[in-house]
Motif scaffolding. Structure first.
Motif, PDB file in Angstrom:
ATOM      1  N   UNK A   1     -22.358  57.052 -18.755  1.00 54.37           N
ATOM      2  CA  UNK A   1     -21.891  58.438 -18.689  1.00 54.37           C
ATOM      3  C   UNK A   1     -21.320  58.877 -20.029  1.00 54.37           C
ATOM      4  N   UNK A   2     -21.352  60.178 -20.319  1.00 57.24           N
ATOM      5  CA  UNK A   2     -20.696  60.681 -21.541  1.00 57.24           C
ATOM      6  C   UNK A   2     -19.184  60.595 -21.396  1.00 57.24           C
ATOM      7  N   UNK A   3     -18.489  60.627 -22.511  1.00 54.27           N
ATOM      8  CA  UNK A   3     -17.030  60.560 -22.468  1.00 54.27           C
ATOM      9  C   UNK A   3     -16.471  61.855 -21.871  1.00 54.27           C
ATOM     10  N   UNK A   4     -15.620  61.774 -20.876  1.00 57.53           N
ATOM     11  CA  UNK A   4     -15.067  62.979 -20.249  1.00 57.53           C
ATOM     12  C   UNK A   4     -14.225  63.801 -21.221  1.00 57.53           C
ATOM     13  N   UNK A   5     -14.181  65.097 -20.971  1.00 61.61           N
ATOM     14  CA  UNK A   5     -13.380  66.018 -21.777  1.00 61.61           C
ATOM     15  C   UNK A   5     -12.324  66.655 -20.884  1.00 61.61           C
ATOM     16  N   UNK A   6     -11.385  67.350 -21.498  1.00 61.98           N
ATOM     17  CA  UNK A   6     -10.297  67.956 -20.720  1.00 61.98           C
ATOM     18  C   UNK A   6     -10.661  69.342 -20.201  1.00 61.98           C
ATOM     19  N   UNK A   7     -11.583  70.034 -20.879  1.00 61.87           N
ATOM     20  CA  UNK A   7     -11.922  71.405 -20.501  1.00 61.87           C
ATOM     21  C   UNK A   7     -12.868  71.442 -19.309  1.00 61.87           C
ATOM     22  N   UNK A   8     -12.684  72.447 -18.475  1.00 62.94           N
ATOM     23  CA  UNK A   8     -13.649  72.700 -17.406  1.00 62.94           C
ATOM     24  C   UNK A   8     -14.878  73.412 -17.972  1.00 62.94           C
ATOM     25  N   UNK A   9     -15.917  73.547 -17.145  1.00 64.73           N
ATOM     26  CA  UNK A   9     -17.215  74.018 -17.624  1.00 64.73           C
ATOM     27  C   UNK A   9     -17.356  75.536 -17.551  1.00 64.73           C
TER      28      UNK A   9
ATOM     29  N   UNK B   1     -23.534  72.173  -2.573  1.00 69.68           N
ATOM     30  CA  UNK B   1     -23.400  72.874  -1.299  1.00 69.68           C
ATOM     31  C   UNK B   1     -22.156  72.475  -0.523  1.00 69.68           C
ATOM     32  N   UNK B   2     -21.238  71.763  -1.154  1.00 70.83           N
ATOM     33  CA  UNK B   2     -20.012  71.335  -0.476  1.00 70.83           C
ATOM     34  C   UNK B   2     -18.804  71.801  -1.267  1.00 70.83           C
ATOM     35  N   UNK B   3     -17.803  72.265  -0.574  1.00 71.79           N
ATOM     36  CA  UNK B   3     -16.584  72.730  -1.209  1.00 71.79           C
ATOM     37  C   UNK B   3     -15.815  71.541  -1.779  1.00 71.79           C
ATOM     38  N   UNK B   4     -15.250  71.708  -2.941  1.00 76.40           N
ATOM     39  CA  UNK B   4     -14.534  70.632  -3.607  1.00 76.40           C
ATOM     40  C   UNK B   4     -15.349  70.013  -4.719  1.00 76.40           C
ATOM     41  N   UNK B   5     -16.687  70.129  -4.642  1.00 72.23           N
ATOM     42  CA  UNK B   5     -17.550  69.565  -5.682  1.00 72.23           C
ATOM     43  C   UNK B   5     -17.644  70.472  -6.891  1.00 72.23           C
ATOM     44  N   UNK B   6     -17.062  71.671  -6.808  1.00 69.22           N
ATOM     45  CA  UNK B   6     -17.101  72.625  -7.921  1.00 69.22           C
ATOM     46  C   UNK B   6     -15.780  72.660  -8.683  1.00 69.22           C
ATOM     47  N   UNK B   7     -14.963  71.656  -8.493  1.00 70.64           N
ATOM     48  CA  UNK B   7     -13.628  71.632  -9.073  1.00 70.64           C
ATOM     49  C   UNK B   7     -13.650  71.659 -10.599  1.00 70.64           C
ATOM     50  N   UNK B   8     -14.728  71.126 -11.205  1.00 72.00           N
ATOM     51  CA  UNK B   8     -14.808  71.046 -12.668  1.00 72.00           C
ATOM     52  C   UNK B   8     -15.395  72.308 -13.297  1.00 72.00           C
ATOM     53  N   UNK B   9     -15.698  73.316 -12.500  1.00 70.61           N
ATOM     54  CA  UNK B   9     -16.289  74.562 -12.999  1.00 70.61           C
ATOM     55  C   UNK B   9     -15.208  75.625 -13.138  1.00 70.61           C
ATOM     56  N   UNK B  10     -15.146  76.259 -14.323  1.00 69.75           N
ATOM     57  CA  UNK B  10     -14.129  77.287 -14.556  1.00 69.75           C
ATOM     58  C   UNK B  10     -14.706  78.687 -14.575  1.00 69.75           C
TER      59      UNK B  10
END
Length: 290
Positions: free
Chosen positions: A118-126, A153-162
């Protein structure tokens, strides 16, 4: 005879390997990166090159660079028809470091696996531009396009989207519509532009309360901006000014809304995309076959 036997074993083994399902085109998060300390969608393309269908569980888990499993494995039961391809989506909770991730499955009594770094995680949302998979859209420098058919299609899976830019009406079933509206309600920032013909988007009742109204419109902890121009009529500099101005002005409002109307969360786990519910992204890993 001994060499003939070795050759036959090699041929049979090669056929078994060739018949195993294959995984291609892994997509990390919403814009090919992961957001640390959030649930992120991880999407892989599954191909079945065999003449018989595949049906079974596929597991996805993080492991150390020494090959030791970290945390629990996410599991999804899926069906892939002969010679067909299908998107499979997992929703792991991501920490602040990159790691190996392993996909494993059993097929015809044989164990298979494949690893991805995986790529290195960042602090900013998408920030993404949602696009229809069957039409060309204007490419915006620095902003990733995300196909609407891969929207979780499931709630909670969009947490990283701003932030989402939208200039068309998505063709979504009820589960994705509800997850989309819940994303806005939970604090998402949505920018709606006129479509490619220059007409404003007309949302049906199924998207209520996102029908056109005064801009900005506050929905729960989120905010919706209705712009009076086409997305491709804006230069990159103009778009950045629009996003920055709207983003800055919405932050204070979002904070005030959170204090006044806190969103209630509940713990949940998911095995499929048939029963979406709001999840506490700090505690839950889950997976779905869509």
């Amino acid at each position: 005879m001994k060499w003939l036997l070795v050759l036959l074993v090699f041929v049979v083994t090669s056929e078994q390997v060739a018949e195993a399902i294959e995984f291609h085109d892994i997509r990390w998060g919403f814009n090919d990166r992961l957001t640390a300390y959030h649930i992120n969608p991880v999407t892989v393309l599954v191909e079945n090159p065999d003449s018989t269908p595949f049906e079974g569980e596929i597991f996805f888990h993080q492991e150390s660079f020494r090959g030791q499993q970290i945390d629990i494995a996410l599991a999804a039961t899926t069906y892939v028809a002969p010679f067909e391809k299908k998107w499979l989506q997992f929703y792991p909770y991501i920490s602040d470091f990159n790691a190996n991730w392993r996909i494993s499955w059993s097929q015809k009594g044989i164990q298979h696996s494949k690893t991805f770094l995986s790529p290195r995680p960042v602090s900013d949302k998408s920030i993404i531009q949602l696009v229809a998979p069957d039409r060309l859209s204007t490419v915006i420098p620095g902003i990733k396009q995300f196909p609407e058919d891969l929207y979780p299609p499931v709630t909670g899976a969009t947490d990283a989207l701003q932030i989402m830019l939208l200039d068309h009406l998505p063709r979504w079933e009820k589960t994705r519509r509800e997850a989309f509206k819940e994303w806005v309600y939970s604090g998402g920032i949505l920018h709606i532009f006129h479509n490619s013909n220059g007409d404003p988007l007309l949302f049906p009742d199924s998207y209520s309360p996102l029908k056109r109204q005064a801009s900005p419109a506050y929905y729960g902890n989120g905010v919706v901006y209705y712009h009076q121009q086409k997305l491709n009529d804006l230069s990159y500099a103009e778009l950045l000014r629009t996003l920055n101005a709207d983003k800055n002005s919405s932050v204070t409002s979002k904070i005030l809304n959170v204090k006044k109307n806190p969103v209630q969360e509940s713990d949940a786990t998911y095995a499929s995309c048939d029963s979406p519910r709001l999840a506490d992204s700090r505690k839950v890993n889950y997976a779905a076959s869509c």
